[in-house]
Design a protein around this motif. Sequence first.
Motif, short mmCIF file in Angstrom:
data_model
loop_
_atom_site.label_atom_id
_atom_site.label_comp_id
_atom_site.label_asym_id
_atom_site.label_seq_id
_atom_site.Cartn_x
_atom_site.Cartn_y
_atom_site.Cartn_z
N VAL A 1 3.09 5.05 4.47
CA VAL A 1 2.11 5.07 3.61
C VAL A 1 1.74 6.75 3.60
O VAL A 1 1.47 7.19 4.74
N PHE A 2 1.16 6.99 2.35
CA PHE A 2 0.78 8.55 2.34
C PHE A 2 -0.53 8.63 2.64
O PHE A 2 -1.28 7.66 2.19
N PHE A 3 -1.09 9.38 3.66
CA PHE A 3 -2.25 9.65 3.94
C PHE A 3 -2.55 10.86 3.54
O PHE A 3 -2.45 12.08 4.12
N GLY A 4 -3.40 11.23 2.36
CA GLY A 4 -3.68 12.52 1.96
C GLY A 4 -5.23 12.80 1.52
O GLY A 4 -5.92 11.91 1.35
N HIS B 1 -7.39 3.39 -2.08
CA HIS B 1 -6.31 2.48 -1.75
C HIS B 1 -5.33 2.51 -2.93
O HIS B 1 -5.59 1.97 -4.04
N ALA B 2 -4.15 3.19 -2.90
CA ALA B 2 -3.30 3.09 -4.21
C ALA B 2 -2.22 1.95 -3.60
O ALA B 2 -1.45 2.22 -2.62
N PHE B 3 -1.94 1.14 -4.52
CA PHE B 3 -0.92 0.01 -4.50
C PHE B 3 0.02 0.11 -5.31
O PHE B 3 -0.10 0.52 -6.64
N ARG B 4 1.31 -0.43 -4.95
CA ARG B 4 2.40 -0.60 -5.97
C ARG B 4 2.30 -1.97 -6.19
O ARG B 4 2.18 -2.90 -5.17
N CYS B 5 2.17 -2.57 -7.34
CA CYS B 5 2.14 -3.60 -8.00
C CYS B 5 3.18 -4.11 -8.86
O CYS B 5 3.75 -3.19 -9.41
N ARG B 6 3.40 -5.37 -8.97
CA ARG B 6 4.11 -5.82 -10.06
C ARG B 6 3.78 -6.81 -11.16
O ARG B 6 2.84 -7.56 -10.54
N TRP B 7 4.11 -6.57 -12.17
CA TRP B 7 3.65 -7.42 -13.31
C TRP B 7 4.27 -8.80 -13.23
O TRP B 7 5.38 -8.83 -13.01
N VAL B 8 3.26 -9.66 -13.40
CA VAL B 8 3.70 -11.17 -13.32
C VAL B 8 3.81 -11.77 -14.78
O VAL B 8 4.45 -12.34 -15.27
N SER B 9 2.51 -11.47 -15.58
CA SER B 9 2.36 -12.10 -16.95
C SER B 9 1.12 -11.44 -17.60
O SER B 9 0.26 -10.77 -17.12
N LEU C 1 0.75 -1.22 -0.06
CA LEU C 1 0.05 -0.02 -0.04
C LEU C 1 0.86 1.22 -0.09
O LEU C 1 1.85 1.24 0.87
N VAL C 2 0.45 2.29 -1.01
CA VAL C 2 1.39 3.39 -0.85
C VAL C 2 0.78 4.59 -0.47
O VAL C 2 1.32 5.61 -0.33
N ALA C 3 -0.70 4.56 -0.72
CA ALA C 3 -1.30 5.91 -0.17
C ALA C 3 -2.82 5.51 0.13
O ALA C 3 -3.31 4.66 -0.41
N VAL C 4 -3.38 6.34 0.96
CA VAL C 4 -4.92 6.25 1.22
C VAL C 4 -5.29 7.70 1.08
O VAL C 4 -4.76 8.75 1.90
N ARG C 5 -6.26 7.77 0.18
CA ARG C 5 -6.57 9.14 -0.18
C ARG C 5 -8.01 9.34 -0.45
O ARG C 5 -8.71 8.65 -0.93
#
Length: 162
Positions: free
Chosen positions: A159-162, A109-117, A87-91
């Motif tokens: 986590v950024f709360f903005g 809810h903003a998430f950093r995700c990684r591409w798998v396929s 989780l990187v941010a809740v805005r």
Amino acid sequence: MPIPEFVARLREHVGHDPLWLPGMSAVILKDDPQRPGGPPWVLLVRRSDDGSYTPVTGIVDPAEHPARTAVREAAEEACVQIRVERLVAVRVVGPVTYPNGDVSNYLDHAFRCRWVSGDPVVGDDESTEAGWWPTDGLPPMLARHEEAIRLALAEDSDVFFG
């Protein structure tokens, strides 16, 4: 833009009045094959309603965890499989007024995700394009989407709360 069935049922009761809804933004990253160790690429979709570029976004279904929403929406909107990293941010986003007059506010809810396929392609009628962009060469987009990408690229764990 299709609206989730549960939102359509709520709208039968409240009309166009503002709704408070849980939302999700998935900043999906992958390494740049042309520049190993360089800035990553980010998956962006181009919205069919206004033509703007955004990360994958969506409304959280009732009782669904927002991280699960990220995985589901990535598959539905861009036909890719992802892994949620953090989780990187809740805005608060909104109010957003839609062309039909509906008004919504979102707890995003903003998430950093990684591409798998999977190769990104348009998976539904919410978008007209889906593809990779270098994070150091993004198209114009709303400031909140630029901010989510910047936060996802940051290595700190706050986590950024903005």
